[in-house]
Design an enzyme around this catalytic site. Structure first.
Site, mmCIF file in Angstrom:
data_model
loop_
_atom_site.group_PDB
_atom_site.id
_atom_site.type_symbol
_atom_site.label_atom_id
_atom_site.label_comp_id
_atom_site.label_asym_id
_atom_site.label_seq_id
_atom_site.Cartn_x
_atom_site.Cartn_y
_atom_site.Cartn_z
ATOM 1 N N GLY A 184 0.837 -1.184 0.000
ATOM 2 C CA GLY A 184 0.000 0.000 0.000
ATOM 3 C C GLY A 184 0.870 1.231 0.000
ATOM 4 N N SER A 185 0.627 2.154 0.936
ATOM 5 C CA SER A 185 1.523 3.267 1.189
ATOM 6 C C SER A 185 0.775 4.571 1.368
ATOM 7 C CB SER A 185 2.576 3.481 0.103
ATOM 8 O OG SER A 185 3.294 2.290 -0.125
ATOM 9 N N ASN A 186 1.419 5.478 2.088
ATOM 10 C CA ASN A 186 1.048 6.883 2.140
ATOM 11 C C ASN A 186 2.247 7.697 1.681
ATOM 12 O OD1 ASN A 186 -1.396 6.319 3.833
ATOM 13 N ND2 ASN A 186 0.130 5.923 5.407
ATOM 14 N N ASN B 20 -3.445 5.398 -1.521
ATOM 15 C CA ASN B 20 -3.902 4.243 -2.300
ATOM 16 C C ASN B 20 -5.313 4.345 -2.820
ATOM 17 O OD1 ASN B 20 -2.095 2.486 0.129
ATOM 18 N ND2 ASN B 20 -1.342 2.868 -1.932
#
Length: 818
Positions: free
Chosen positions: A252-254, A524
């Site tokens: 995922g990620s921010n 995401n």
């Protein structure tokens, strides 16, 4: 190191001390030039490099050219991760079944294959077809550049040199016969696997299982009438939506970039927080690469990669988040009535190509299977259990993955490492077009920001989908971006854009892009709310949705970063605070109302899912008193987490909230917990009963039951799950017998907070949450994990003076022996 290298090490250390004295007052460029004079040249024509290790075992690799930079990188990665790397090379060689058995599962780092056999059939087929070699031979820009090929050649040589000159101590592969030297093609094959992770890599089981009707193991043709018209559109649409839902990935990620107008220095800031697996071959590895006067970049790479994938240099920083673009499509084939392995295009038959592969199997006979390929790609029998794609006498489905012709991902990373601004980042993306399944967020020292979804996608326009979708595609495309086109019509072929470097993909001019915004953020969801004040619209459905509900993580992130931007005067310290704020948006939305529902239950009891009456009265005060964070010390976080997971898994959003989603207010809606929502009572009863049965107090500090064990120590871990919407995302399997959440499987990984203050060097703080080495005997197996547990950071050493003044400096010249 072997004894024969010690005099070299002593001389290199002395040279380093002399270099430090000489560079104390030098500009950075002059210091780099001085460093260049002290890079040893490999003897006998072999490759060489200098590795300078600083705190936490972070290597700073210094070399004269790209082949030698790759050599130092391959050596240093092998030193930290040889077993994980060797396991991955076994995967792309198609030899897992030979060593580990056909039915064992891979670690899912290089494909979604559920068993070694299907993984091997696919990857051995790739190898025997010469796919990677053909891509390597393709001239740039469609193929890899000379610099990248030199990096990969050097990486293979460095990995092999480490194996030849050192003894493997990691128990995971010590003495194993499958730890072997590799070639440039092996390194490229690993890059190919990463490129197709979102396309062919997700369909490996379906590609290797596809059989024509009447073949052994194939479905009979009696079901032909059920495909596609007989399939339930709503079921197919939901299956496709779930299959491509980025919130369900183990990646995922921010990331957020802040413009100079919001910062104390007037320069940009970047916080990158990728969410990736904590074990296996999709880990990040931290390092710096320097060719004086040519390249100087620091950050992290995916294992087996010879470049910095996310990172920073003197002028610009960037990170990636997994994008919502659907990187594959299907073509529904009309088969020749006389031959189910031939299909019709404009009435003319074309025979499928057979790819017959034989895989050796430990303790058994070799297994031979045939895969079937078309002009569109491989025939596939399903995309997950929920979306079967039967091959009948009338129809079959072929999977089109344009990233199967893309070996440019590392060229994109290399070009970004050379960039000097966000404009340079965008130019690098446009020129190389190598990113397969991620967005890019960047900030620079001049105060610029960038969000762009420049990724390789099949060129499916809404017009093409409307004109050429089959009945199945008319259900799946709006729901998920998965187009299913009529493969029997030549006018339904995917076209090309003039600015695209390969046929059949969108050019970068069509990518959703936001430049110069006060903040640019992604968690995401689609590009729509990269900045909530400047929504991005007008892109084709395959890129993602517009005006649809956002995840709680996106909503919480936008609330946080927009408030930070409005506050202004931001510094790197503010980025560090955001990373570990551990605010749980779900708690802010629902904990108080859940506590009220709890308090209103007659007699303080609720009925569990099994019909038992459970006393939940003690939970009411715990929920009301919870601080709405997932800090290690938070009391009530664990109770709410177990309650909320149950409630949201069983209750649709339309029943959960009193105020529904509004595209005019997407960050604040839906909201207000519906006290009459089905499931609140039993979710609360089940959560209370579960914790009590496990001997866990309802108000136990989260860190006592969310932790990792390293070196015999329990390290408490803060952060929270996707369901809670926490920026510092942590996912861990529940194991009541082991105390709760006893091991993190994925979540926050290589974190970087980067800015500039007008000095010569970037201001950067980093964390590699699971540490640099997977070898439990290494001093760098758990050191950064302890820092992460304590919410402490590593101060990045980027400039030469910073590297050479490290109290942990260890200078290691490495070279080939020929």
């Amino acid at each position: 190191m072997h004894l024969s290298t010690r005099p070299i090490l002593r001389r290199a250390a002395l040279a380093g001390a002399a270099l430090l004295a000489a560079t104390a007052a030098m500009p950075q460029a002059a210091a780099a030039a001085a460093a260049d004079d002290r890079i040893p040249v490999g003897g006998g024509g072999g490759l060489s490099a200098v590795i300078r290790y600083t705190e936490n075992g972070i290597p700073h690799i210094l070399a004269r050219d790209y082949a030698q930079l790759g050599f130092g990188t391959g050596w240093a990665q092998a030193a930290d991760q040889v077993c994980v790397l060797a396991d991955g090379f076994l995967t792309v060689a198609g030899e897992r079944s030979r060593w580990f058995g056909a039915d064992a599962a891979p670690d899912f780092s290089l494909s979604s294959a559920t068993k070694n056999l299907s993984s091997d059939l696919y990857f051995k087929g790739v190898r025997e077809s010469g796919t990677v070699e053909k891509l390597l031979a393709t001239p740039a820009p469609a193929g890899p550049t000379k610099d990248l090929k030199e990096l990969m050649r050097g990486w293979a040589a460095g990995y092999n040199a480490w194996l030849a000159q050192n003894t493997v101590t990691d128990p995971a592969c010590k003495g194993a016969g499958w730890v072997r030297p590799v070639t440039t093609a092996d390194v490229a094959a690993r890059g190919f696997a990463v490129s197709v992770l979102g396309g062919q890599g997700r369909g490996v089981d379906g590609i290797t299982a596809a059989r024509p009707p009447g073949a052994a193991g194939a479905p009979g043709s009696a079901s032909a009438a059920a495909v596609p018209e007989g399939a339930d559109p709503a079921t197919a649409a939901e299956a496709a939506r779930e299959f491509f839902d980025t919130g369900r990935y183990d990646m995922g990620s921010n990331a957020v970039a802040f413009a100079g107008s919001t910062t104390a220095s007037g320069r940009g800031l970047l916080l990158g927080n990728p969410h990736y697996p904590w074990q296996g071959g999709r880990r990040f590895w931290q390092f710096q690469q320097t060719i004086p006067g040519e390249l100087n970049v620091s950050g992290a790479s995916l294992l087996g990669t010879a470049v910095v994938n996310i990172g920073f240099n003197e002028k610009v920083a960037w990170s990636h988040t997994v994008a919502t673009g659907t990187p594959l499509n299907l073509h529904q084939l009309v088969l020749d009535p006389a031959d189910p392995t031939a299909y019709l295009v404009d009435g003319k038959p074309e025979r499928m190509t057979r790819r017959t592969v034989t895989v050796p199997v430990a303790g058994g006979d070799p297994v031979t299977r045939t895969q079937w390929w078309t002009r569109f790609g491989p025939v596939v029998s399903d995309l997950g259990a929920g979306l079967p794609l039967p091959w009948t006498a009338q129809t079959a489905y072929a999977l089109n993955d344009p990233n199967a012709a893309n070996l440019r991902g590392s060229d994109t990373a290399l070009a970004m490492g050379r960039a000097r601004s966000v404009a340079g980042i965008q130019e690098a993306l446009k020129r190389t077009q190598g990113l397969p399944w991620v967005n890019t967020v960047a900030a620079d020292s001049a105060g610029g920001t960038l969000f762009t979804q420049t990724q390789v996608l099949p060129r499916i326009t809404d017009e093409l989908a409307g004109r050429c979708s089959t009945p199945l595609g008319r259900a799946t495309y709006p729901a998920s971006g998965l187009a299913v086109l009529d493969g029997s019509r030549g006018d339904c072929a995917i076209g090309s854009d003039p600015d695209a470097v390969q046929p059949g993909i969108f050019g970068p001019g069509k990518a959703p892009t936001l430049q110069g915004a006060p903040y640019a953020e992604n968690s995401n969801d689609s590009a729509w709310l990269a900045n909530a004040d400047r929504p991005l619209t007008g892109y084709e459905r395959i890129w993602g949705t517009v005006a649809t509900p956002r995840s709680l993580r996106t909503r919480g992130a936008v609330e946080d970063v927009s408030a930070m931007a409005a506050k202004g005067r931001l510094t790197v310290a503010d980025l560090q605070k955001q990373q570990f704020a551990n605010r749980a948006p779900a708690g802010d939305l629902a904990a108080a109302d859940a506590a009220k529902v709890c308090a209103a239950l007659p007699g303080g009891t609720a009925t569990a899912s099994d019909g038992r009456a459970v006393d939940v009265s003690a939970a009411c005060g715990v929920l009301a008193g919870w601080d709405r964070t997932t800090d290690s010390a938070s009391r009530g976080a664990l109770l709410f987490d177990r309650f909320w997971r149950r409630l949201t898994a069983s209750t649709p959003a339309r029943d959960l909230w009193l105020v529904p989603f509004s595209a005019a207010d997407p960050v604040r809606t839906p909201r207000t917990l519906n006290p009459a929502a089905p499931g609140i009572g039993w979710a609360l009863a089940d959560a209370v009963a579960e914790l009590k049965a496990a001997g866990i107090a309802l108000d136990a500090p989260l860190g006592e039951h969310q932790f990792v064990a390293r070196g015999g120590r329990k390290l408490p871990v803060g952060g929270g799950t996707e369901a809670l919407g926490v920026w510092n995302k942590i996912e861990a399997p529940w194991n009541a017998a082991a105390g709760g959440y006893p091991e993190v499987v994925h979540g926050s990984s290589h974190i970087q907070a980067v800015g500039w203050d007008g000095g010569r060097c970037p201001v950067a703080r980093t964390l590699l949450t699971y540490s640099q080495s997977s070898n439990p005997l290494s001093p760098y197996y758990a050191d950064q994990t302890r820092l992460y547990s304590e919410e402490r950071w590593v101060t990045a050493r980027f400039c030469e003076r910073d590297i050479l003044t490290s109290p942990k400096l260890k200078v290691v010249p490495v070279r080939e022996r020929r």
